[in-house]
Scaffold this motif. Structure first.
Motif, PDB file in Angstrom:
ATOM      1  N   SER A 138      75.312 -61.581  77.627  1.00 43.44           N
ATOM      2  CA  SER A 138      76.558 -61.219  76.963  1.00 43.44           C
ATOM      3  C   SER A 138      76.248 -60.392  75.720  1.00 43.44           C
ATOM      4  CB  SER A 138      77.335 -62.476  76.559  1.00 43.44           C
ATOM      5  OG  SER A 138      77.646 -63.266  77.701  1.00 43.44           O
ATOM      6  N   THR A 139      77.231 -59.653  75.271  1.00 44.53           N
ATOM      7  CA  THR A 139      77.053 -58.812  74.094  1.00 44.53           C
ATOM      8  C   THR A 139      76.604 -59.654  72.893  1.00 44.53           C
ATOM      9  OG1 THR A 139      78.751 -57.291  74.868  1.00 44.53           O
ATOM     10  CG2 THR A 139      78.184 -57.199  72.530  1.00 44.53           C
ATOM     11  N   GLY A 140      75.490 -59.232  72.297  1.00 47.07           N
ATOM     12  CA  GLY A 140      74.974 -59.933  71.136  1.00 47.07           C
ATOM     13  C   GLY A 140      74.002 -61.050  71.443  1.00 47.07           C
ATOM     14  N   HIS A 141      73.849 -61.437  72.710  1.00 45.93           N
ATOM     15  CA  HIS A 141      72.877 -62.468  73.056  1.00 45.93           C
ATOM     16  C   HIS A 141      71.466 -62.012  72.676  1.00 45.93           C
ATOM     17  CE1 HIS A 141      74.874 -65.459  76.053  1.00 45.93           C
ATOM     18  NE2 HIS A 141      75.466 -65.424  74.881  1.00 45.93           N
ATOM     19  N   ALA A 148      58.596 -51.933  75.985  1.00 51.39           N
ATOM     20  CA  ALA A 148      59.650 -51.071  75.453  1.00 51.39           C
ATOM     21  C   ALA A 148      60.756 -50.876  76.488  1.00 51.39           C
ATOM     22  CB  ALA A 148      59.060 -49.723  75.032  1.00 51.39           C
ATOM     23  N   ALA A 149      60.368 -50.721  77.751  1.00 53.05           N
ATOM     24  CA  ALA A 149      61.367 -50.586  78.813  1.00 53.05           C
ATOM     25  C   ALA A 149      62.164 -51.868  78.977  1.00 53.05           C
ATOM     26  CB  ALA A 149      60.680 -50.214  80.122  1.00 53.05           C
ATOM     27  N   ALA A 150      61.494 -53.007  78.838  1.00 54.97           N
ATOM     28  CA  ALA A 150      62.204 -54.281  78.938  1.00 54.97           C
ATOM     29  C   ALA A 150      63.241 -54.405  77.825  1.00 54.97           C
ATOM     30  CB  ALA A 150      61.213 -55.443  78.874  1.00 54.97           C
ATOM     31  N   ARG A 151      62.875 -53.956  76.637  1.00 54.86           N
ATOM     32  CA  ARG A 151      63.845 -53.979  75.533  1.00 54.86           C
ATOM     33  C   ARG A 151      65.041 -53.085  75.866  1.00 54.86           C
ATOM     34  NH1 ARG A 151      62.920 -51.736  69.315  1.00 54.86           N
ATOM     35  NH2 ARG A 151      65.095 -51.964  68.658  1.00 54.86           N
ATOM     36  N   ALA A 152      64.763 -51.899  76.412  1.00 55.28           N
ATOM     37  CA  ALA A 152      65.847 -50.962  76.723  1.00 55.28           C
ATOM     38  C   ALA A 152      66.801 -51.535  77.764  1.00 55.28           C
ATOM     39  CB  ALA A 152      65.256 -49.641  77.214  1.00 55.28           C
ATOM     40  N   VAL A 153      66.265 -52.230  78.771  1.00 55.80           N
ATOM     41  CA  VAL A 153      67.143 -52.762  79.807  1.00 55.80           C
ATOM     42  C   VAL A 153      67.923 -53.972  79.292  1.00 55.80           C
ATOM     43  CG1 VAL A 153      65.520 -54.357  80.955  1.00 55.80           C
ATOM     44  CG2 VAL A 153      67.269 -53.185  82.297  1.00 55.80           C
ATOM     45  N   VAL A 154      67.338 -54.757  78.385  1.00 53.78           N
ATOM     46  CA  VAL A 154      68.080 -55.849  77.744  1.00 53.78           C
ATOM     47  C   VAL A 154      69.250 -55.283  76.941  1.00 53.78           C
ATOM     48  CG1 VAL A 154      67.965 -57.593  75.910  1.00 53.78           C
ATOM     49  CG2 VAL A 154      66.203 -57.531  77.677  1.00 53.78           C
ATOM     50  N   GLU A 155      68.984 -54.225  76.191  1.00 56.85           N
ATOM     51  CA  GLU A 155      70.040 -53.619  75.385  1.00 56.85           C
ATOM     52  C   GLU A 155      71.100 -52.967  76.253  1.00 56.85           C
ATOM     53  OE1 GLU A 155      67.735 -51.113  72.838  1.00 56.85           O
ATOM     54  OE2 GLU A 155      67.356 -52.723  71.365  1.00 56.85           O
ATOM     55  N   ALA A 156      70.698 -52.438  77.419  1.00 55.07           N
ATOM     56  CA  ALA A 156      71.674 -51.866  78.342  1.00 55.07           C
ATOM     57  C   ALA A 156      72.626 -52.925  78.876  1.00 55.07           C
ATOM     58  CB  ALA A 156      70.949 -51.169  79.494  1.00 55.07           C
ATOM     59  N   CYS A 157      72.133 -54.164  78.912  1.00 59.40           N
ATOM     60  CA  CYS A 157      72.984 -55.284  79.358  1.00 59.40           C
ATOM     61  C   CYS A 157      73.837 -55.837  78.218  1.00 59.40           C
ATOM     62  CB  CYS A 157      72.123 -56.402  79.932  1.00 59.40           C
ATOM     63  SG  CYS A 157      71.338 -56.015  81.501  1.00 59.40           S
ATOM     64  N   GLY A 158      73.687 -55.312  77.019  1.00 57.58           N
ATOM     65  CA  GLY A 158      74.463 -55.779  75.879  1.00 57.58           C
ATOM     66  C   GLY A 158      73.749 -56.767  75.002  1.00 57.58           C
ATOM     67  N   GLY A 159      72.501 -57.081  75.324  1.00 47.71           N
ATOM     68  CA  GLY A 159      71.755 -58.061  74.554  1.00 47.71           C
ATOM     69  C   GLY A 159      70.982 -57.440  73.411  1.00 47.71           C
ATOM     70  N   THR A 160      70.380 -58.305  72.587  1.00 46.95           N
ATOM     71  CA  THR A 160      69.558 -57.894  71.452  1.00 46.95           C
ATOM     72  C   THR A 160      68.189 -58.544  71.593  1.00 46.95           C
ATOM     73  OG1 THR A 160      71.482 -57.728  70.007  1.00 46.95           O
ATOM     74  CG2 THR A 160      69.325 -57.910  68.940  1.00 46.95           C
ATOM     75  N   VAL A 161      67.137 -57.777  71.378  1.00 42.69           N
ATOM     76  CA  VAL A 161      65.771 -58.300  71.468  1.00 42.69           C
ATOM     77  C   VAL A 161      65.324 -58.766  70.085  1.00 42.69           C
ATOM     78  CG1 VAL A 161      63.371 -57.754  71.997  1.00 42.69           C
ATOM     79  CG2 VAL A 161      65.201 -56.863  73.451  1.00 42.69           C
ATOM     80  N   THR A 162      64.844 -60.011  70.014  1.00 48.58           N
ATOM     81  CA  THR A 162      64.361 -60.553  68.737  1.00 48.58           C
ATOM     82  C   THR A 162      62.870 -60.335  68.537  1.00 48.58           C
ATOM     83  OG1 THR A 162      63.941 -62.733  69.713  1.00 48.58           O
ATOM     84  CG2 THR A 162      66.134 -62.335  68.786  1.00 48.58           C
ATOM     85  N   GLY A 163      62.129 -60.096  69.618  1.00 48.82           N
ATOM     86  CA  GLY A 163      60.695 -59.896  69.511  1.00 48.82           C
ATOM     87  C   GLY A 163      60.035 -60.017  70.863  1.00 48.82           C
ATOM     88  N   TYR A 164      58.704 -59.967  70.834  1.00 47.40           N
ATOM     89  CA  TYR A 164      57.905 -59.993  72.062  1.00 47.40           C
ATOM     90  C   TYR A 164      56.827 -61.066  71.923  1.00 47.40           C
ATOM     91  CZ  TYR A 164      59.838 -55.236  72.166  1.00 47.40           C
ATOM     92  OH  TYR A 164      60.667 -54.146  72.124  1.00 47.40           O
TER      93      TYR A 164
END
Length: 511
Positions: free
Chosen positions: A444-447, A463-479
């Motif tokens: 969900s947006t902001g998750h 980096a690609a994983a971050r991009a696809v998470v953001e495309a789904c509406g999520g936010t990456v906190t770290g790796y």
């Protein structure tokens, strides 16, 4: 020295330790159920002795399930599983059972022969470990003769015949290098009072009995030259699981500068368990604390905390000694060093010029994998809503982290493997071009999501994983990764988000 357990006339004969020290009686065991009762009731106990008893238990089952026809291997394996699970803390029991089961295809005679081999080996390795321990103690204490404090029972009753820690005591006694033994009574089952004192008196070795609560005072007074104990399990990082009360002894010994030595066979060393905290600690019945000799010594209904074992951290232990010699704790017992020890660097794989970090050895060690996942999960600490694992090897670590953190697991997969509508991002990794997909609406947006993979190289995949998470509406906190290859500067590509690498391969390091 007579054996505390042996195979005689088609049955397992053991000294019934429940009857000691009042009288010495033998118990003849002819069925698996009788063996389970004997182990649960502590008629037979001690990590090495349990390994031998477990193997003979499989032999009893094999004989029974082949008496009237072909051997029923399924029934024997079911019995073996029951035996292996009846005492969860000591690793030796399950290993003895496994050795017997491994030759099951050879029939009941092969199983019995393997159990007998294990019994013979037990005495040999105990004598070897005891001799190494005696040499170590004489070399490090600088005192003759020695005054030793020991805990619980680690003699012939706990093994096939000779003993581990008490085997070292016997060895020193035979050399004329032993002054006396201070044996703790050993709560909750008084095995030091009932068994160790009995064994040493039987063998003419000078012994004094000591309440558990007085041991630290004995160390402080200077009456002890070294503490020598056994082990029910030694973790890969050197932590020792042993009878309850071992840990406070180690603390007191460290405080007063007294060597604290563990004597065990190599079968007690469990490389699959990374640290002592990963071991299941058996809890004993409250009656063992609230009553004594059948008479209540506490108010009725008093709650009881009665663990049978505790964990002594490796940094409190002077040395762990097996039949192969000293296995001393070292800086290599850390998590990063353990990961390095079980990672293989493979050159020119999967493409020329690539140094592949093969983590299969880490994944084969559940204790090490669990420790890695726990380390990462602790850093999450409520700071994210999901764990995203990257195909393919990242799935392994991500699943373990998600379980430890109690978070949902999302799988960032290669193309064509996720049904329904997806969000996708293509990228260039260290040695290929590929695509990652997540189900549309997975976040969900902001998750907030933590992205987990096995290795950080150039950073393209993460980096690609971050991009696809953001495309789904999520936010990456770290790796989080098991291994980072510093020379490839992947962390810089992922900045400013933090990267938690459990192990870093520095620039110029081929491993």
């Amino acid at each position: 020295m007579s054996r505390s357990l042996d195979w005689i006339d088609g049955r397992l004969r053991v000294i019934d330790q429940r009857k000691l020290p009042d009288r010495q009686e033998h118990l003849d065991i002819t069925t698996v159920d009788e063996l389970l009762d004997a182990i649960a009731g502590l008629a037979v106990r001690g990590a090495p002795a349990l390994a031998v008893a477990g193997a003979f238990g499989v032999a009893l089952s094999a004989a029974r399930h082949s008496a009237s026809g072909p051997l029923d291997a399924g029934a024997v394996r079911a019995d073996a599983d029951r035996i292996a699970r009846c005492r969860p803390t000591a690793v030796n029991l399950s290993r003895g059972v496994a050795r017997a089961v491994a030759v099951l295809d050879g029939g009941a005679h092969a199983v019995l022969a393997e159990a007998r081999r294990l019994l013979d080996e037990d005495e040999r390795v105990n004598r070897a470990a005891a001799a190494h321990a005696a040499e170590y103690l004489l070399a490090t204490t600088g005192r003759r003769p020695l005054r030793i404090l020991t805990h619980c029972n680690t003699g012939s009753l706990a093994t096939g015949a000779w003993g581990t820690a008490l085997g070292a005591v016997r060895d020193l006694h035979e050399r004329g290098s032993l002054a006396s033994v201070l044996a703790t009574e050993t709560r909750p089952l008084l095995q030091g009072a009932r068994l160790t004192a009995w064994e040493l008196q039987r063998d003419g070795i000078p012994v004094r009995l000591c309440p558990d609560s007085a041991a630290a005072s004995a160390l402080r007074s200077g009456a002890v030259d070294c503490v020598v104990v056994g082990a029910d399990r030694v973790a890969a990082n050197g932590d020792v699981v042993n009878k309850i009360g071992t840990y406070p002894l180690a603390l007191a010994a460290a405080r007063h500068g007294v060597p604290f030595v563990v004597v065990a066979t190599s079968e007690t060393v469990d490389e699959a368990t990374y640290r002592g905290d990963d071991v299941t600690i058996e809890q004993r019945h409250a009656d063992e604390v609230t009553s004594l000799g059948g008479r209540p010594v506490a108010p009725p209904g008093t709650p009881v905390y009665n663990p049978a074992f505790d964990v002594t951290p490796h940094d409190l232990i002077s040395a762990v000694i097996t039949e192969h010699g000293v296995r001393a704790p070292s800086p290599a017992s850390g998590l990063a060093q353990q990961l390095a020890a079980h990672t293989e660097a493979v050159t020119d794989f999967p493409a020329p010029g690539v140094l592949f970090q093969d983590l299969a050895g880490v994944y084969r060690r559940p204790g090490l994998l669990r420790a890695a996942a726990r380390d990462i999960a602790r850093r999450v600490d409520g700071g994210c809503d999901a764990v995203v694992g990257v195909e393919a090897r990242g799935f392994v670590l991500a699943a373990a982290v998600a379980v430890e953190a109690g978070l949902p697991l999302l799988l960032a997969r290669k193309p064509g493997r996720t049904p329904g509508r997806t969000e996708r991002v293509s990228y260039r990794s260290e040695y290929s071009t590929d695509t990652l997909e997540l189900p549309a609406g997975a976040l969900s947006t902001g998750h907030r999501a933590l992205i987990v993979d096995d290795v950080l190289a150039t950073g393209g995949t993460l980096a690609a994983a971050r991009a696809v998470v953001e495309a789904c509406g999520g936010t990456v906190t770290g790796y989080a990764v098991l291994t980072e290859i510093a020379a490839l500067e992947g962390a810089a590509r992922l900045a400013p988000l933090p990267v938690h690498a459990l192990r870093t391969v520095p620039e110029g390091d081929p491993v």
